[in-house]
Design an enzyme around this catalytic site. Sequence first.
Site, PDB file in Angstrom:
ATOM      1  N   CYS A 176       0.858  -1.181   0.000  1.00  0.00           N
ATOM      2  CA  CYS A 176       0.000   0.000   0.000  1.00  0.00           C
ATOM      3  C   CYS A 176       0.899   1.238   0.000  1.00  0.00           C
ATOM      4  O   CYS A 176       1.775   1.366   0.865  1.00  0.00           O
ATOM      5  CB  CYS A 176      -0.881  -0.002   1.247  1.00  0.00           C
ATOM      6  SG  CYS A 176      -1.732   1.582   1.475  1.00  0.00           S
ATOM      7  N   ASP A 226      -0.536  -5.606   0.298  1.00  0.00           N
ATOM      8  CA  ASP A 226      -1.846  -5.832  -0.314  1.00  0.00           C
ATOM      9  C   ASP A 226      -1.756  -7.121  -1.113  1.00  0.00           C
ATOM     10  O   ASP A 226      -0.694  -7.436  -1.671  1.00  0.00           O
ATOM     11  CB  ASP A 226      -2.201  -4.680  -1.278  1.00  0.00           C
ATOM     12  CG  ASP A 226      -2.703  -3.461  -0.539  1.00  0.00           C
ATOM     13  OD1 ASP A 226      -3.269  -3.635   0.562  1.00  0.00           O
ATOM     14  OD2 ASP A 226      -2.525  -2.343  -1.058  1.00  0.00           O
ATOM     15  N   GLU A 260      -5.680   0.652  -8.685  1.00  0.00           N
ATOM     16  CA  GLU A 260      -6.078   1.053 -10.034  1.00  0.00           C
ATOM     17  C   GLU A 260      -4.839   1.211 -10.933  1.00  0.00           C
ATOM     18  O   GLU A 260      -4.813   0.750 -12.073  1.00  0.00           O
ATOM     19  CB  GLU A 260      -6.849   2.385  -9.988  1.00  0.00           C
ATOM     20  CG  GLU A 260      -8.146   2.330  -9.190  1.00  0.00           C
ATOM     21  CD  GLU A 260      -7.941   2.414  -7.670  1.00  0.00           C
ATOM     22  OE1 GLU A 260      -6.771   2.537  -7.222  1.00  0.00           O
ATOM     23  OE2 GLU A 260      -8.936   2.343  -6.934  1.00  0.00           O
ATOM     24  N   GLU A 266       5.207 -15.577 -22.211  1.00  0.00           N
ATOM     25  CA  GLU A 266       5.957 -16.718 -21.689  1.00  0.00           C
ATOM     26  C   GLU A 266       5.762 -16.738 -20.169  1.00  0.00           C
ATOM     27  O   GLU A 266       5.956 -15.720 -19.493  1.00  0.00           O
ATOM     28  CB  GLU A 266       7.431 -16.559 -22.092  1.00  0.00           C
ATOM     29  CG  GLU A 266       8.280 -17.781 -21.899  1.00  0.00           C
ATOM     30  CD  GLU A 266       8.819 -17.868 -20.493  1.00  0.00           C
ATOM     31  OE1 GLU A 266       8.904 -18.994 -19.984  1.00  0.00           O
ATOM     32  OE2 GLU A 266       9.142 -16.827 -19.891  1.00  0.00           O
ATOM     33  N   LEU A 267       5.382 -17.888 -19.628  1.00  0.00           N
ATOM     34  CA  LEU A 267       4.886 -17.935 -18.251  1.00  0.00           C
ATOM     35  C   LEU A 267       5.955 -17.675 -17.191  1.00  0.00           C
ATOM     36  O   LEU A 267       5.679 -17.038 -16.184  1.00  0.00           O
ATOM     37  CB  LEU A 267       4.212 -19.280 -17.993  1.00  0.00           C
ATOM     38  CG  LEU A 267       2.888 -19.477 -18.730  1.00  0.00           C
ATOM     39  CD1 LEU A 267       2.261 -20.814 -18.370  1.00  0.00           C
ATOM     40  CD2 LEU A 267       1.909 -18.353 -18.415  1.00  0.00           C
TER      41      LEU A 267
END
Lengths: 138, 401
Positions: A45, A52, A87, A68-69
């Site tokens: 945060c 968070d 946001e 690519e993972l």
Amino acid sequence: MASKASTLETEMPTEPTKRLDTFANPNPDRDYQIHIRIPEFTCLCPKTGQPDFAEMQLVYVPDEACIELKSLKLYIWSYRNEGAFHEAVTNRILDDLVAATIPRYMEITARFNVRGGLYTTVVARHGRPPASLERSDA
Amino acid sequence: MLDEAGRRRGILAQAWPAGQSLSPAAWLRHALQLIALIRRRRPSAEIAAIAVDGTSGTTFLCDTTSGRPLTPVMAYNDGRAGIEARALAARGLAEGPASGPYGGPAKLLWLTRHYGAPSGAGIAAQASWLSGALLGHYGLMDEHNALKLGFDGSWTQILRERPFTVRLPHVVPAGTPLGPLCRTLTRRLGLRSAPLVVAGTTDSTAAFLALGSLPVGCGVSSLGSTLVLKIESPHPISVPEFGIYSHRLPKTWLVGGASNSGAAVLAHYFDRPTLARLSATLPLPTSPRLDYYPLLAPGERFPVSDPRLAPRLSPRPADDRLFLQGLLEGLAAIEARGYALLARYGAPRLQRVVTTGGGATNGAWRAIREQALEVPISLAADRPAAFGAARLARAGWLDTR
């Protein structure tokens, strides 16, 4: 013991990074969706410095490239110690993923865990979903 | 080829036989062969629209009625018009994309002096001439190709004064529907209906359009033989003294500049295997600050516009790894300076960079650029510029529906 712990810290085999890698879409002639669930996103945060947590859902229709993972995992990890508004960070992740893959359509849903009794979900989209595909909330 | 939904449907290529790249008749012949090839490969598909991209600054004079070339073609990199460029600079055309020996006015002056300009002669660019040949009438030009020939909202005054007596084409935005493929060609190709011919663009803008939609603040760096930077902006930016110019897109502007530095400097010092071998060892954790400005010859356009700027490539360390790292750091510094300059004149702040061109895959260069630019850098999958032209064709076709 202290020196051993220090060695471990400096010799981690992998490091978080903002670099995203891609591979060629094996079926660029077809519109199809890729869903990736990211259940362990965490950042700080920016007001309090407290952690968070969010579960993210990435849905995209690739054009020439797929994400690519492993690089995505390291990329997500890179936010662990960064302060970010819900946001802003959701939109930034979408933009970084769009720049890396330039998809036909991409959507990211970030469901943040409760904070102050409130749940926040941020949904950001790039492009329009192809008419041949229904938008999925899976 | 793209389908009506904008999906890629294949690439058909026709290699240029040696010696034909500056022949308008060959451009048309090859274009028609490609259309015939599409017909054979996709007999059930209908070609709805066609757009052409061509090298910016490749120009010649043609008869505006028949399209017959009246002079040889001067290629984009033909620098024979040096004397003419200096003469035009003395008359006020000293800066901007149309200035210099590679700009349209100097080349047209050179052509006029060497071949004359009979009545009916008009200016043609590669893409506009080929579009005209498909339409069966000439005299239209897309705005992107017109920029380097002297059009910036209107044709430069110099082209409207003597000794120029040539006809100036009517300029339209890229992506404008121009009309159907002419009847003769439609019949000759055996097409059921005439495809729409749409105003095309330049090669480099087509390469940008081929990428598709990008986030705000996303720069596109082309690491080819030269270094070209582009970024989409909500408004046009033109700063001739720094080599910054803009191309109009449907809703935004494509702002950018082209440096004379680039991978050609690397190729000058290292062959491909050596470059790959040395690059694999870079970046070195520590290296001297060599502060190079890599150029092959004096002269720079962007982010410094100085025709006399000398290459800065010394001292050269004995270790080739250090020398290459110095070159890559110099190129990355030019790129960072270029984006900073674009932002200073009103372009969106750089937030990430997509990389195209042959140098994009060099991992060492990418790592050094990430340090210099301080933003994430990604690599665009191979997307030929022809996709960008196909996107324009589709956009123009959708406009007419």
